[in-house]
Design a protein around this motif. Structure first.
Motif, PDB file in Angstrom:
ATOM      1  N   ILE A 152       0.827  -1.207   0.000  1.00  0.00           N
ATOM      2  CA  ILE A 152       0.000   0.000   0.000  1.00  0.00           C
ATOM      3  C   ILE A 152       0.862   1.258   0.000  1.00  0.00           C
ATOM      4  O   ILE A 152       0.622   2.202  -0.756  1.00  0.00           O
ATOM      5  N   VAL A 153       1.899   1.282   0.840  1.00  0.00           N
ATOM      6  CA  VAL A 153       2.746   2.470   0.925  1.00  0.00           C
ATOM      7  C   VAL A 153       3.480   2.707  -0.394  1.00  0.00           C
ATOM      8  O   VAL A 153       3.683   3.860  -0.809  1.00  0.00           O
ATOM      9  N   GLU A 154       3.881   1.643  -1.086  1.00  0.00           N
ATOM     10  CA  GLU A 154       4.554   1.785  -2.380  1.00  0.00           C
ATOM     11  C   GLU A 154       3.593   2.342  -3.433  1.00  0.00           C
ATOM     12  O   GLU A 154       3.981   3.189  -4.248  1.00  0.00           O
ATOM     13  N   ILE A 155       2.353   1.868  -3.401  1.00  0.00           N
ATOM     14  CA  ILE A 155       1.361   2.366  -4.353  1.00  0.00           C
ATOM     15  C   ILE A 155       1.113   3.851  -4.120  1.00  0.00           C
ATOM     16  O   ILE A 155       1.074   4.652  -5.063  1.00  0.00           O
ATOM     17  N   SER A 156       0.987   4.217  -2.856  1.00  0.00           N
ATOM     18  CA  SER A 156       0.753   5.630  -2.523  1.00  0.00           C
ATOM     19  C   SER A 156       1.892   6.505  -3.020  1.00  0.00           C
ATOM     20  O   SER A 156       1.667   7.569  -3.614  1.00  0.00           O
ATOM     21  N   GLU A 157       3.127   6.060  -2.812  1.00  0.00           N
ATOM     22  CA  GLU A 157       4.291   6.836  -3.249  1.00  0.00           C
ATOM     23  C   GLU A 157       4.332   6.984  -4.760  1.00  0.00           C
ATOM     24  O   GLU A 157       4.636   8.065  -5.286  1.00  0.00           O
ATOM     25  N   ARG A 158       4.027   5.918  -5.470  1.00  0.00           N
ATOM     26  CA  ARG A 158       4.093   5.968  -6.932  1.00  0.00           C
ATOM     27  C   ARG A 158       2.949   6.775  -7.536  1.00  0.00           C
ATOM     28  O   ARG A 158       3.135   7.492  -8.527  1.00  0.00           O
ATOM     29  N   LEU A 159       1.775   6.688  -6.932  1.00  0.00           N
ATOM     30  CA  LEU A 159       0.657   7.468  -7.445  1.00  0.00           C
ATOM     31  C   LEU A 159       0.916   8.959  -7.340  1.00  0.00           C
ATOM     32  O   LEU A 159       0.435   9.736  -8.169  1.00  0.00           O
ATOM     33  N   GLN A 160       1.680   9.358  -6.337  1.00  0.00           N
ATOM     34  CA  GLN A 160       2.012  10.776  -6.183  1.00  0.00           C
ATOM     35  C   GLN A 160       2.791  11.310  -7.387  1.00  0.00           C
ATOM     36  O   GLN A 160       2.723  12.503  -7.693  1.00  0.00           O
ATOM     37  N   LEU A 161       3.512  10.435  -8.053  1.00  0.00           N
ATOM     38  CA  LEU A 161       4.290  10.860  -9.227  1.00  0.00           C
ATOM     39  C   LEU A 161       3.389  11.223 -10.407  1.00  0.00           C
ATOM     40  O   LEU A 161       3.851  11.817 -11.379  1.00  0.00           O
ATOM     41  N   TYR A 162       2.107  10.834 -10.316  1.00  0.00           N
ATOM     42  CA  TYR A 162       1.185  11.052 -11.432  1.00  0.00           C
ATOM     43  C   TYR A 162       0.048  12.008 -11.088  1.00  0.00           C
ATOM     44  O   TYR A 162      -0.817  12.258 -11.926  1.00  0.00           O
ATOM     45  N   ASP A 163       0.031  12.513  -9.853  1.00  0.00           N
ATOM     46  CA  ASP A 163      -1.075  13.372  -9.450  1.00  0.00           C
ATOM     47  C   ASP A 163      -1.141  14.625 -10.313  1.00  0.00           C
ATOM     48  O   ASP A 163      -0.131  15.277 -10.590  1.00  0.00           O
ATOM     49  N   LYS A 164      -2.356  14.957 -10.701  1.00  0.00           N
ATOM     50  CA  LYS A 164      -2.586  16.060 -11.633  1.00  0.00           C
ATOM     51  C   LYS A 164      -2.025  17.381 -11.120  1.00  0.00           C
ATOM     52  O   LYS A 164      -1.516  18.191 -11.893  1.00  0.00           O
ATOM     53  N   GLU A 165      -2.073  17.570  -9.802  1.00  0.00           N
ATOM     54  CA  GLU A 165      -1.655  18.847  -9.217  1.00  0.00           C
ATOM     55  C   GLU A 165      -0.141  19.058  -9.288  1.00  0.00           C
ATOM     56  O   GLU A 165       0.327  20.192  -9.250  1.00  0.00           O
ATOM     57  N   ILE A 166       0.633  17.970  -9.395  1.00  0.00           N
ATOM     58  CA  ILE A 166       2.092  18.132  -9.342  1.00  0.00           C
ATOM     59  C   ILE A 166       2.800  17.609 -10.586  1.00  0.00           C
ATOM     60  O   ILE A 166       4.016  17.690 -10.680  1.00  0.00           O
ATOM     61  N   ILE A 167       2.051  17.097 -11.560  1.00  0.00           N
ATOM     62  CA  ILE A 167       2.670  16.422 -12.705  1.00  0.00           C
ATOM     63  C   ILE A 167       3.621  17.345 -13.465  1.00  0.00           C
ATOM     64  O   ILE A 167       4.651  16.902 -14.003  1.00  0.00           O
ATOM     65  N   ASN A 168       3.315  18.627 -13.513  1.00  0.00           N
ATOM     66  CA  ASN A 168       4.172  19.569 -14.257  1.00  0.00           C
ATOM     67  C   ASN A 168       5.239  20.219 -13.380  1.00  0.00           C
ATOM     68  O   ASN A 168       6.004  21.056 -13.855  1.00  0.00           O
ATOM     69  N   LYS A 169       5.287  19.846 -12.106  1.00  0.00           N
ATOM     70  CA  LYS A 169       6.215  20.485 -11.178  1.00  0.00           C
ATOM     71  C   LYS A 169       7.370  19.577 -10.779  1.00  0.00           C
ATOM     72  O   LYS A 169       8.322  20.054 -10.152  1.00  0.00           O
ATOM     73  N   ILE A 170       7.289  18.313 -11.108  1.00  0.00           N
ATOM     74  CA  ILE A 170       8.323  17.397 -10.643  1.00  0.00           C
ATOM     75  C   ILE A 170       9.559  17.489 -11.537  1.00  0.00           C
ATOM     76  O   ILE A 170       9.465  17.722 -12.738  1.00  0.00           O
ATOM     77  N   PRO A 171      10.737  17.303 -10.971  1.00  0.00           N
ATOM     78  CA  PRO A 171      11.989  17.438 -11.741  1.00  0.00           C
ATOM     79  C   PRO A 171      12.185  16.301 -12.729  1.00  0.00           C
ATOM     80  O   PRO A 171      11.523  15.261 -12.658  1.00  0.00           O
ATOM     81  N   ASN A 172      13.144  16.499 -13.633  1.00  0.00           N
ATOM     82  CA  ASN A 172      13.360  15.521 -14.703  1.00  0.00           C
ATOM     83  C   ASN A 172      13.747  14.144 -14.181  1.00  0.00           C
ATOM     84  O   ASN A 172      13.343  13.123 -14.740  1.00  0.00           O
TER      85      ASN A 172
END
Length: 247
Positions: A183-203
């Motif tokens: 569950i914790v791994e899924i939560s961490e990975r889903l954060q990489l795709y959240d609409k609110e931050i998708i354009n803010k994460i580094p390369n």
């Protein structure tokens, strides 16, 4: 009828003698009668049971629905219910194909999210029971995912309302759980795709996200293809039994 020692069964199937004993102990195969000196005496029935059990339980974890479907065959074979085993084997093939399709949909969803493409929330909505049926799980499981923080579901008149936006996220959660993510791994990975931050994460995070998609695709293609190949071998073995016994 041919009789076999434990080591004969092990050699025929390609497993250790202790694995044969374990299969008998946990109920994957019928209990073998013993000789006067206490040695197990196996038959062709045990050989087929062991071969089929091995094809189903060996290999990487294919997900709970596939595993559960396969175990129905194992249980039927233990009881020597060949008609039931054959039907379960056909269901097994169907289950593998369905789970592979779900995985491919989830992977495509992740790719879309990576390109900032999300489903619309302004379309037809579903209640929890309907949504659970779409995902292939139960309403209680959906409640648990929400309690664990994997998804936030909007409410209307104090009831949860699931749109295509929530359903595509649930598909991803489902497939990641079947891929044995915690569950914790899924939560961490889903954060990489959240609409609110998708354009803010580094390369470098984008690169890690792409690697995650690639790994999921590789995992499911390998696991499901292997499971399907073994399922067809199970069907071949069952047909062989029917021909041998003239059933």
């Amino acid at each position: 009828m041919t009789s076999y020692r434990t080591i004969d069964i092990a050699r025929e199937v390609g497993i250790h003698v202790n694995t044969v004993r374990l299969y008998e102990q946990i109920g994957f195969i019928s209990v073998a009668p013993r000789s006067a000196n206490g040695y197990r005496i196996f038959s062709d029935k045990h050989l087929y049971q062991t071969k089929i059990a091995r094809l189903i339980v060996h290999g990487k974890w294919p997900g709970k629905p596939i595993r559960n479907s396969g175990m129905k065959i194992v249980r039927a074979m233990k009881e020597w219910d060949l008609i039931g085993a054959h039907q379960y084997a056909r269901d097994y093939v169907k289950a593998i194909n369905e789970e592979q399709e779900k995985a491919l949909v989830a992977i495509k969803t992740l790719e879309n999210w990576g390109n900032n493409i999300y489903a619309s929330s302004k379309v037809e909505t579903y209640n929890r029971k309907q949504t659970a049926a779409i995902i292939g799980t139960s309403p209680e499981v959906l409640r648990n995912w929400e309690r664990r923080g994997l998804i936030k579901v909007p409410q209307k008149s104090n009831k949860r309302v699931y749109s295509s936006l929530e359903i595509e996220r649930l598909h991803v959660i489902y497939v990641m759980l079947q891929s044995n993510y915690k569950i914790v791994e899924i939560s961490e990975r889903l954060q990489l795709y959240d609409k609110e931050i998708i354009n803010k994460i580094p390369n470098e995070v984008n690169q890690r996200r792409d690697e995650h998609i690639s790994n999921m695709r590789s995992h499911w293609l390998e696991v499901s293809d292997n499971a399907l190949e073994n399922a067809m071998k199970v069907l071949d073995l069952l047909n062989e039994i029917f021909q041998t016994l003239h059933l």
